[in-house]
Design a protein around this motif. Sequence first.
Motif, PDB file in Angstrom:
ATOM      1  N   MET A  30       0.840  -1.203   0.000  1.00 56.62           N
ATOM      2  CA  MET A  30       0.000   0.000   0.000  1.00 56.62           C
ATOM      3  C   MET A  30       0.872   1.250   0.000  1.00 56.62           C
ATOM      4  O   MET A  30       0.565   2.227  -0.688  1.00 56.62           O
ATOM      5  CB  MET A  30      -0.934  -0.008   1.213  1.00 56.62           C
ATOM      6  N   ARG A  31       1.956   1.219   0.760  1.00 61.25           N
ATOM      7  CA  ARG A  31       2.853   2.383   0.788  1.00 61.25           C
ATOM      8  C   ARG A  31       3.501   2.601  -0.568  1.00 61.25           C
ATOM      9  O   ARG A  31       3.639   3.742  -1.024  1.00 61.25           O
ATOM     10  CB  ARG A  31       3.933   2.184   1.849  1.00 61.25           C
ATOM     11  N   GLN A  32       3.918   1.506  -1.220  1.00 59.16           N
ATOM     12  CA  GLN A  32       4.521   1.636  -2.544  1.00 59.16           C
ATOM     13  C   GLN A  32       3.515   2.185  -3.550  1.00 59.16           C
ATOM     14  O   GLN A  32       3.863   3.027  -4.383  1.00 59.16           O
ATOM     15  CB  GLN A  32       5.043   0.285  -3.020  1.00 59.16           C
ATOM     16  N   ALA A  33       2.272   1.729  -3.479  1.00 57.47           N
ATOM     17  CA  ALA A  33       1.246   2.217  -4.397  1.00 57.47           C
ATOM     18  C   ALA A  33       0.981   3.705  -4.168  1.00 57.47           C
ATOM     19  O   ALA A  33       0.837   4.470  -5.124  1.00 57.47           O
ATOM     20  CB  ALA A  33      -0.042   1.415  -4.216  1.00 57.47           C
ATOM     21  N   ARG A  34       0.938   4.101  -2.902  1.00 57.06           N
ATOM     22  CA  ARG A  34       0.707   5.515  -2.589  1.00 57.06           C
ATOM     23  C   ARG A  34       1.865   6.369  -3.090  1.00 57.06           C
ATOM     24  O   ARG A  34       1.656   7.462  -3.626  1.00 57.06           O
ATOM     25  CB  ARG A  34       0.533   5.676  -1.070  1.00 57.06           C
ATOM     26  N   ALA A  35       3.093   5.878  -2.945  1.00 56.54           N
ATOM     27  CA  ALA A  35       4.254   6.623  -3.438  1.00 56.54           C
ATOM     28  C   ALA A  35       4.222   6.730  -4.959  1.00 56.54           C
ATOM     29  O   ALA A  35       4.547   7.785  -5.520  1.00 56.54           O
ATOM     30  CB  ALA A  35       5.543   5.945  -2.968  1.00 56.54           C
ATOM     31  N   ALA A  36       3.823   5.651  -5.631  1.00 54.31           N
ATOM     32  CA  ALA A  36       3.730   5.684  -7.093  1.00 54.31           C
ATOM     33  C   ALA A  36       2.663   6.677  -7.545  1.00 54.31           C
ATOM     34  O   ALA A  36       2.861   7.407  -8.528  1.00 54.31           O
ATOM     35  CB  ALA A  36       3.417   4.289  -7.627  1.00 54.31           C
ATOM     36  N   GLN A  37       1.544   6.727  -6.825  1.00 59.90           N
ATOM     37  CA  GLN A  37       0.493   7.690  -7.175  1.00 59.90           C
ATOM     38  C   GLN A  37       0.994   9.117  -6.982  1.00 59.90           C
ATOM     39  O   GLN A  37       0.696   9.995  -7.799  1.00 59.90           O
ATOM     40  CB  GLN A  37      -0.739   7.458  -6.297  1.00 59.90           C
ATOM     41  N   ALA A  38       1.759   9.350  -5.926  1.00 56.19           N
ATOM     42  CA  ALA A  38       2.287  10.697  -5.678  1.00 56.19           C
ATOM     43  C   ALA A  38       3.282  11.094  -6.767  1.00 56.19           C
ATOM     44  O   ALA A  38       3.269  12.242  -7.237  1.00 56.19           O
ATOM     45  CB  ALA A  38       2.952  10.752  -4.306  1.00 56.19           C
ATOM     46  N   ARG A  39       4.123  10.139  -7.188  1.00 59.76           N
ATOM     47  CA  ARG A  39       5.070  10.439  -8.270  1.00 59.76           C
ATOM     48  C   ARG A  39       4.328  10.762  -9.563  1.00 59.76           C
ATOM     49  O   ARG A  39       4.678  11.712 -10.276  1.00 59.76           O
ATOM     50  CB  ARG A  39       6.019   9.254  -8.492  1.00 59.76           C
ATOM     51  N   PHE A  40       3.291   9.975  -9.858  1.00 60.41           N
ATOM     52  CA  PHE A  40       2.511  10.215 -11.074  1.00 60.41           C
ATOM     53  C   PHE A  40       1.839  11.587 -11.019  1.00 60.41           C
ATOM     54  O   PHE A  40       1.850  12.338 -12.001  1.00 60.41           O
ATOM     55  CB  PHE A  40       1.466   9.112 -11.251  1.00 60.41           C
ATOM     56  N   ALA A  41       1.261  11.919  -9.879  1.00 62.71           N
ATOM     57  CA  ALA A  41       0.601  13.232  -9.738  1.00 62.71           C
ATOM     58  C   ALA A  41       1.609  14.362  -9.916  1.00 62.71           C
ATOM     59  O   ALA A  41       1.301  15.382 -10.552  1.00 62.71           O
ATOM     60  CB  ALA A  41      -0.071  13.317  -8.370  1.00 62.71           C
ATOM     61  N   GLY A  42       2.807  14.185  -9.379  1.00 63.28           N
ATOM     62  CA  GLY A  42       3.846  15.204  -9.544  1.00 63.28           C
ATOM     63  C   GLY A  42       4.242  15.380 -10.994  1.00 63.28           C
ATOM     64  O   GLY A  42       4.430  16.502 -11.474  1.00 63.28           O
ATOM     65  N   ARG A  43       4.360  14.263 -11.692  1.00 68.05           N
ATOM     66  CA  ARG A  43       4.730  14.336 -13.117  1.00 68.05           C
ATOM     67  C   ARG A  43       3.631  15.012 -13.924  1.00 68.05           C
ATOM     68  O   ARG A  43       3.910  15.825 -14.815  1.00 68.05           O
ATOM     69  CB  ARG A  43       4.991  12.936 -13.663  1.00 68.05           C
ATOM     70  N   MET A  44       2.387  14.670 -13.631  1.00 65.53           N
ATOM     71  CA  MET A  44       1.280  15.283 -14.369  1.00 65.53           C
ATOM     72  C   MET A  44       1.220  16.787 -14.093  1.00 65.53           C
ATOM     73  O   MET A  44       0.959  17.583 -15.009  1.00 65.53           O
ATOM     74  CB  MET A  44      -0.054  14.628 -14.010  1.00 65.53           C
ATOM     75  N   ALA A  45       1.447  17.169 -12.849  1.00 62.64           N
ATOM     76  CA  ALA A  45       1.452  18.596 -12.518  1.00 62.64           C
ATOM     77  C   ALA A  45       2.559  19.311 -13.292  1.00 62.64           C
ATOM     78  O   ALA A  45       2.355  20.424 -13.801  1.00 62.64           O
ATOM     79  CB  ALA A  45       1.628  18.785 -11.012  1.00 62.64           C
ATOM     80  N   ALA A  46       3.725  18.684 -13.388  1.00 61.57           N
ATOM     81  CA  ALA A  46       4.834  19.303 -14.133  1.00 61.57           C
ATOM     82  C   ALA A  46       4.497  19.427 -15.614  1.00 61.57           C
ATOM     83  O   ALA A  46       4.798  20.453 -16.247  1.00 61.57           O
ATOM     84  CB  ALA A  46       6.099  18.467 -13.944  1.00 61.57           C
ATOM     85  N   VAL A  47       3.857  18.398 -16.171  1.00 58.43           N
ATOM     86  CA  VAL A  47       3.482  18.444 -17.588  1.00 58.43           C
ATOM     87  C   VAL A  47       2.480  19.562 -17.841  1.00 58.43           C
ATOM     88  O   VAL A  47       2.641  20.357 -18.781  1.00 58.43           O
ATOM     89  CB  VAL A  47       2.895  17.075 -18.031  1.00 58.43           C
ATOM     90  N   PHE A  48       1.443  19.648 -16.996  1.00 52.74           N
ATOM     91  CA  PHE A  48       0.431  20.686 -17.206  1.00 52.74           C
ATOM     92  C   PHE A  48       0.999  22.078 -16.957  1.00 52.74           C
ATOM     93  O   PHE A  48       0.632  23.029 -17.653  1.00 52.74           O
ATOM     94  CB  PHE A  48      -0.794  20.431 -16.321  1.00 52.74           C
ATOM     95  N   THR A  49       1.901  22.206 -15.996  1.00 52.02           N
ATOM     96  CA  THR A  49       2.524  23.509 -15.750  1.00 52.02           C
ATOM     97  C   THR A  49       3.363  23.913 -16.953  1.00 52.02           C
ATOM     98  O   THR A  49       3.298  25.063 -17.413  1.00 52.02           O
ATOM     99  CB  THR A  49       3.398  23.448 -14.479  1.00 52.02           C
ATOM    100  N   GLY A  50       4.143  22.955 -17.470  1.00 50.76           N
ATOM    101  CA  GLY A  50       4.959  23.254 -18.651  1.00 50.76           C
ATOM    102  C   GLY A  50       4.094  23.606 -19.848  1.00 50.76           C
ATOM    103  O   GLY A  50       4.408  24.544 -20.602  1.00 50.76           O
ATOM    104  N   ALA A  51       3.002  22.882 -20.033  1.00 50.63           N
ATOM    105  CA  ALA A  51       2.103  23.173 -21.156  1.00 50.63           C
ATOM    106  C   ALA A  51       1.465  24.550 -20.988  1.00 50.63           C
ATOM    107  O   ALA A  51       1.305  25.303 -21.961  1.00 50.63           O
ATOM    108  CB  ALA A  51       1.030  22.095 -21.255  1.00 50.63           C
ATOM    109  N   GLY A  52       1.116  24.887 -19.760  1.00 48.46           N
ATOM    110  CA  GLY A  52       0.522  26.203 -19.506  1.00 48.46           C
ATOM    111  C   GLY A  52       1.498  27.331 -19.781  1.00 48.46           C
ATOM    112  O   GLY A  52       1.138  28.348 -20.397  1.00 48.46           O
TER     113      GLY A  52
END
Length: 65
Positions: A30-52
């Motif tokens: 569960m901890r690994q899954a939560r960490a993976a979700q946090a990494r994915f959310a961070g990457r998506m935020a970076a992509v949308f920020t860069g696109a913006g």
Amino acid sequence: MTPQRPKRPSEKTAQDLAQEAGFQLLVGQMRQARAAQARFAGRMAAVFTGAGIAAVYLFVSSLSK
């Protein structure tokens, strides 16, 4: 039948140990899954920020022409 003596709290059966190991494995997954979700959310935020930023840059540069 001989009466069984009560178990001390420090004694654990193999089944207790297996259950505890299974629980610890589940918690670890569960901890690994939560960490993976946090990494994915961070990457998506970076992509949308860069696109913006790119969109704003293109818009501003098209106004200055």
